[in-house]
Design an enzyme around this catalytic site. Structure first.
Site, PDB file in Angstrom:
ATOM      1  N   CYS A 205       0.973  -1.220   0.098  1.00  0.00           N
ATOM      2  CA  CYS A 205      -0.040  -0.022  -0.132  1.00  0.00           C
ATOM      3  C   CYS A 205       0.877   1.065  -0.057  1.00  0.00           C
ATOM      4  O   CYS A 205       1.265   1.892   0.968  1.00  0.00           O
ATOM      5  CB  CYS A 205      -0.841  -0.042   1.245  1.00  0.00           C
ATOM      6  SG  CYS A 205      -1.666  -1.561   1.346  1.00  0.00           S
ATOM      7  N   ALA A 207       1.103   4.447  -2.165  1.00  0.00           N
ATOM      8  CA  ALA A 207       0.603   5.504  -2.199  1.00  0.00           C
ATOM      9  C   ALA A 207       0.303   6.638  -1.039  1.00  0.00           C
ATOM     10  O   ALA A 207      -0.248   5.896  -0.151  1.00  0.00           O
ATOM     11  CB  ALA A 207      -0.304   5.816  -3.452  1.00  0.00           C
ATOM     12  N   LYS A 211       7.032   6.230   2.320  1.00  0.00           N
ATOM     13  CA  LYS A 211       8.053   5.225   2.901  1.00  0.00           C
ATOM     14  C   LYS A 211       8.613   4.350   1.502  1.00  0.00           C
ATOM     15  O   LYS A 211       9.850   4.025   1.719  1.00  0.00           O
ATOM     16  CB  LYS A 211       7.203   3.856   3.492  1.00  0.00           C
ATOM     17  CG  LYS A 211       6.601   4.750   4.811  1.00  0.00           C
ATOM     18  CD  LYS A 211       5.690   3.754   5.692  1.00  0.00           C
ATOM     19  CE  LYS A 211       4.916   4.428   6.719  1.00  0.00           C
ATOM     20  NZ  LYS A 211       3.819   5.364   5.922  1.00  0.00           N
ATOM     21  N   ASP A 295       1.759  -0.991   4.883  1.00  0.00           N
ATOM     22  CA  ASP A 295       1.464   0.166   5.625  1.00  0.00           C
ATOM     23  C   ASP A 295      -0.299   0.391   5.313  1.00  0.00           C
ATOM     24  O   ASP A 295      -0.435   1.000   4.358  1.00  0.00           O
ATOM     25  CB  ASP A 295       2.170   1.246   5.031  1.00  0.00           C
ATOM     26  CG  ASP A 295       1.993   2.593   5.884  1.00  0.00           C
ATOM     27  OD1 ASP A 295       1.755   2.502   7.019  1.00  0.00           O
ATOM     28  OD2 ASP A 295       1.912   3.716   5.450  1.00  0.00           O
ATOM     29  N   CYS A 348      -1.187   4.182  11.131  1.00  0.00           N
ATOM     30  CA  CYS A 348      -1.271   5.585  11.852  1.00  0.00           C
ATOM     31  C   CYS A 348      -2.523   5.426  12.792  1.00  0.00           C
ATOM     32  O   CYS A 348      -3.081   6.596  12.677  1.00  0.00           O
ATOM     33  CB  CYS A 348      -1.182   6.700  11.055  1.00  0.00           C
ATOM     34  SG  CYS A 348      -2.033   6.626   9.539  1.00  0.00           S
TER      35      CYS A 348
HETATM   36  C1  LIG Z   1      -1.709   4.505   4.906  1.00  0.00           C
HETATM   37  S1  LIG Z   1      -1.819   4.886   3.090  1.00  0.00           S
HETATM   38  C2  LIG Z   1      -0.180   4.471   2.721  1.00  0.00           C
HETATM   39  C3  LIG Z   1       0.638   5.455   2.698  1.00  0.00           C
HETATM   40  C4  LIG Z   1       2.061   5.008   2.084  1.00  0.00           C
HETATM   41  N1  LIG Z   1       2.726   3.806   2.782  1.00  0.00           N
HETATM   42  C5  LIG Z   1       3.142   6.194   2.371  1.00  0.00           C
HETATM   43  O1  LIG Z   1       4.023   6.035   3.289  1.00  0.00           O
HETATM   44  O2  LIG Z   1       2.911   7.307   1.835  1.00  0.00           O
HETATM   45  C6  LIG Z   1      -2.762   3.422   2.753  1.00  0.00           C
HETATM   46  C7  LIG Z   1      -2.989   3.094   1.081  1.00  0.00           C
HETATM   47  O3  LIG Z   1      -3.560   1.913   0.956  1.00  0.00           O
HETATM   48  C8  LIG Z   1      -4.306   1.996  -0.248  1.00  0.00           C
HETATM   49  N2  LIG Z   1      -5.195   0.984  -0.241  1.00  0.00           N
HETATM   50  C9  LIG Z   1      -6.407   0.752   0.223  1.00  0.00           C
HETATM   51  N3  LIG Z   1      -6.738  -0.507   0.093  1.00  0.00           N
HETATM   52  C10 LIG Z   1      -5.954  -0.912  -0.826  1.00  0.00           C
HETATM   53  C11 LIG Z   1      -6.013  -2.504  -1.229  1.00  0.00           C
HETATM   54  N4  LIG Z   1      -7.018  -3.204  -0.944  1.00  0.00           N
HETATM   55  N5  LIG Z   1      -4.966  -2.609  -1.934  1.00  0.00           N
HETATM   56  C12 LIG Z   1      -3.813  -1.909  -2.256  1.00  0.00           C
HETATM   57  N6  LIG Z   1      -3.975  -0.498  -1.555  1.00  0.00           N
HETATM   58  C13 LIG Z   1      -4.979  -0.069  -0.992  1.00  0.00           C
HETATM   59  C14 LIG Z   1      -4.870   3.430  -0.264  1.00  0.00           C
HETATM   60  O4  LIG Z   1      -5.087   3.944  -1.600  1.00  0.00           O
HETATM   61  C15 LIG Z   1      -3.821   4.225   0.302  1.00  0.00           C
HETATM   62  O5  LIG Z   1      -2.953   4.791  -0.521  1.00  0.00           O
END
Ligand SMILES: C[S@@+](CC[C@H](N)C(=O)[O-])C[C@H]1O[C@@H](n2cnc3c(N)ncnc32)[C@H](O)[C@@H]1O
Length: 815
Positions: A205, A207, A211, A295, A348
């Site tokens: 995850c 975006a 990280k 994450d 978080c």
């Molecule tokens: C907490 S954020 C991640 C932050 C990122 N790791 C950073 O450090 O910038 C959670 C991310 O998970 C993505 N997400 C949500 N459900 C998901 C899924 N089923 N598979 C992959 N990504 C997912 C969201 O779009 C979001 O960008």
């Protein structure tokens, strides 16, 4: 209250670490009142029904919930709910809540190359810190090269700094590649993962990429600045949301990104990636990762200092909706992890339902194949994980105390709430789904090794982290698609599922050799972790890796052409099918095509590049990593109808060049050279960097070479070119970027008799090309009339870049 007081003395309430928490106590008692009422021996609570009775009720009655207008929300509710959870000693929690009401101090990391070992940070960073002194920069002791600004003022609703001047400086410094803005808490996962340049890393995850960028920097490490060699490993950055992934790709353009591949897929069922290699002895087949980051999406209540206003709407139930996805993502992450590999699970959020509960259920699912590693970060006090916690009732209630109704175990949950579908056993401490006391105790022991970061200890946000290791010799239960070796005949097979009917208790497998199917006892199978044989791959690498690969959900990637060399062949091989697809130019061709000899000669001759290390050393330059040069896509090309994409030559790490299939791969590679497509030509299918090339787009004439170097590649070319490099002083560079747009070539030391085209201008502190100071490199264009003009990177204030590299006495803040 009298009734509550009487109950308090008669009930076995959990021992509290603190003395007096009246709100929490009220909530505990009220909750206890409610679940006691649901116990079989107790008289039925009015309105409570058993499952059969409930099924008989009309759905309008079954789904009836109290009106939400009266639902309690906000800080008081937040405080009461978490006081009840006993995340930390009461005093620490009180101070944390006080901190949570203050704006978050912005933080950033300086580029690893600018942290001089044992000598603090490089002069550019010192200069930046002097610029920032009014905002009180403070070093974050536990993360090398990290700083936070203590007097940055307030934050807007979108998390933006309200101080415009500060914002501008930070944006420019980030664009110049000096710093990366990132919350301090968010720096933890990558910090504990111990990433090396040769690792295969998956960020499930990813975006918007904070990280991922940190891991990318770690993979490039000292290599990034000191040598031209890209790291060998692979970093797959995945996200479900394509638009969020675009932000990651945009950020990645500011730094070397040779191992980076962005994919867009659901992490809960992330498809297997396949490696291909035509060379004997190299990695092949299904890919397992050395490092995995989970994450996960969460309620985010640890970010309330940044997400102002989030607390106004906070309810204890915010975490319930995320638990299922979080667990599915963690389990898939564990499956994709190589034996001995490390995985971080992070949120978080403070809520144990999103934190400890997910880790506990993941450990139970992994059946002893994973262990939690205790994290110790010198200089940072982290709270140990909980072993018991309470789960909020799935719906608000009019008579609920502050903090809401909560349950301590699955047995306590009234039938109406159980049947709501919003509570799961896995949200509760492990006794709810692992009846064996030994297994429960083992999981509880491991949970203590999880870590929670509280605002009181770091002046940041709230964060939860678990570091898990996959044990070398223990594996999770076999599943459909797993490769196995059958003991009695030593043959390789693929698991198809559990046997049924007369074969119940056996495992159905298909032999790889002839596709025949048999049922085998599970203890007669051994998980095969050896690379899968891929006969088809070795001879025709562009064929699908296996039948299974084709069936991979969500994988719509077209197979790229692998035979033949050069752009034309690649274009032809990609053919009509890609041209018909409207989104084709945004896709990445996998495996990436190596640059043809003809195109390599073209750039090598013009810029004087050598790929042989001995020869390069003799010439006093670094060898250019020719093997890493591939035809790559343009991160900025939007594929708009009618526009013709250009062609780019990009650097790709060894492992990235071997990836044969990935779900919806997106271009991230940063071009080094580019060649504009002939207008109206359909022959070229590779998109290329259009953005970031303001100077070129401004109508500069063609190079003597048909390929043009891109502005971002200046530092690399400065190390490798034996021709067309001009060593000058920083002061001369500064005059060039601050003064008139064009100057005589001789004023920067360039030879006006050279053929027109790109030149690389470099400067070191003191003007000495051999000095130890950091190198500033800019790309410029030498015109046929013997004048020089700087080629700027889009969005980058080169003036700032050069000014920061100047000796401190020459510095003056200029916003
Ligand atoms: C907490 S954020 C991640 C932050 C990122 N790791 C950073 O450090 O910038 C959670 C991310 O998970 C993505 N997400 C949500 N459900 C998901 C899924 N089923 N598979 C992959 N990504 C997912 C969201 O779009 C979001 O960008």
């Amino acid at each position: 209250m009298k009734r509550l007081a009487r109950l308090r003395s008669s009930l076995p309430l959990p021992a509290r670490r603190d003395g007096n928490q009246s709100l929490a106590l009220t909530a505990t008692l009220a909750a206890t009142l409610r679940f006691n009422a649901s116990e079989p021996s107790a008289p039925k609570r009015s309105g409570a029904v058993d499952l059969d009775e409930e099924a008989a009720l009309p759905s309008s009655v079954r789904n009836r919930r109290p009106p939400t207008a009266t639902v309690k929300r906000g800080l008081e509710e937040f405080d009461a709910y978490y006081s009840l959870q006993q995340l930390c000693p009461a005093d620490d929690w009180r101070k944390s809540v006080e901190r949570l009401c203050l704006p978050l101090p912005p933080a950033f990391r300086v580029k690893p190359g600018l942290i001089c070992r044992g000598e603090g940070v490089a002069e550019e960073v010192q200069a930046l810190l002097r610029w920032l002194k009014d905002w009180q920069p403070e070093e974050v002791g536990w993360c090398p090269g990290a700083f936070r600004l203590l007097a940055a003022g307030d934050i807007g609703k979108q998390g933006r700094l309200l101080d415009k001047k500060l914002n501008q400086i930070l944006v420019q410094a980030q664009r110049a590649g000096l710093i990366t803005r990132q919350e301090t808490a968010s720096m933890l996962p990558a910090l504990v993962l111990d990433v090396h340049p040769e690792h295969l890393v998956l960020d499930l995850c990813a975006a918007p990429g904070s990280k991922t960028m940190q891991v990318l920097e770690m993979m490039h490490g000292d290599l990034g600045e000191a040598t031209a060699l890209p790291p060998r490993g692979l970093l797959v950055a995945n996200d479900l949301k394509s638009w969020r992934l675009n932000r990651l790709r945009e950020r990645a353009r500011r730094q070397p990104a040779a191992p980076l591949l962005a994919t867009c897929a659901d992490a809960r069922r992330y498809p297997n990636l396949f490696l291909v290699s035509t060379k004997e002895g190299q990695r092949r087949g299904r890919l397992r990762f050395d490092r995995v980051l989970c994450d996960v999406p969460c309620s985010g209540d640890g970010t309330v200092r940044k997400a102002r206003g989030l607390l106004d709407h906070w309810t204890p139930r915010g975490g319930l909706a995320h638990h299922g996805d979080q667990l599915a993502i963690l389990c898939r992450g564990m499956e994709l992890l190589a034996p001995g590999g490390l995985l971080t699970y992070s949120t978080c959020a403070f809520n144990p339902v999103e934190c400890e509960a997910v880790v506990a259920a993941g450990l139970a699912w992994a059946k002893g194949s994973m262990e939690v590693v205790a994290v110790d970060v010198p200089g940072l006090r982290l709270q140990g994980g909980l072993t018991t916690w309470r789960v909020p009732a799935p719906a608000p209630s009019l008579d609920a105390p502050v903090g809401g109704i909560t349950y301590g175990s699955w047995e306590d949950v009234p039938i109406l709430d159980r049947s709501s579908g919003r509570l799961r056993r896995t949200m509760f401490p492990p006794a709810a789904y692992t009846p064996a006391a030994k297994a429960t105790a083992e999981i509880a022991e491991q949970l203590k090794r999880c870590r929670r970061l509280l605002p009181v200890t770091d002046n940041g946000g709230g964060f939860f982290l678990a570091l898990l290791r996959r044990l070398e010799h223990v594996d999770a239960p076999l599943k459909r698609g797993d490769r196995v070796r059958v003991f009695f005949n030593g043959l390789e097979a693929v698991v198809r599922g559990p046997g049924s009917g007369p074969f119940t208790g056996l495992t159905r497998v298909t032999y790889e050799s002839d596709g025949s199917m048999y049922h085998v006892a599970s203890d007669g199978l051994e998980r095969s972790i050896a690379p899968a044989p891929a006969p088809a791959l070795a001879s025709t690498p562009c064929a699908p890796a296996t039948e299974e690969a084709l069936a991979t959900p969500g994988d719509t990637t077209e197979q790229g052409a692998c035979s033949g060399t050069g752009v034309a062949e690649a274009a032809a091989a990609l053919g009509e099918e890609d041209a018909e697809r409207t989104d084709a130019p945004k896709r990445l061709s996998l495996p990436l095509l190596p640059v043809s000899e003809e195109d390599w000669q073209s750039v090598a001759v013009f810029f004087g590049l050598v790929s042989d290390e001995t020869k390069a050393a003799e010439l006093g330059v670094q060898a250019f990593p020719r093997a890493a040069l591939v035809y790559g896509p343009d991160p900025g090309y939007d594929g708009s109808p009618g526009s013709t994409p250009d062609i780019a030559l990009c650097l790709a790490s060894e492992a990235l060049r071997e990836v044969a299939r990935a779900p919806a791969p997106r271009p991230v590679l940063r071009p080094v050279f580019l060649r504009p497509a002939p207008q109206g030509s359909r022959a070229v299918v590779f998109p290329l960097a259009r953005q970031g090339l303001d100077g070129l787009e401004a109508g500069l004439g063609p190079d003597g070479c048909e390929w043009r170097a891109v502005a971002e590649a200046a530092p690399l070319l400065a190390k490798c070119c034996t021709r067309r490099v001009v060593h000058t002083s920083l002061a001369a560079l500064r005059r060039l970027v601050e003064g008139p747009k064009e100057v005589e070539a001789s004023t920067v030391g360039a030879d006006p008799s050279w053929p027109a085209g790109t030149v690389v201008l470099t400067g070191r502190r003191g003007g000495d090309r051999n000095s130890e100071g950091p190198l500033v490199a800019l790309l410029a264009f030498l015109t046929s009339s013997g004048r020089v003009r700087v080629v700027y990177q889009k969005g980058l204030n080169s003036r700032l870049l050069v000014t920061l590299a100047l000796p401190s006495e020459a510095l003056a803040p200029n916003g």
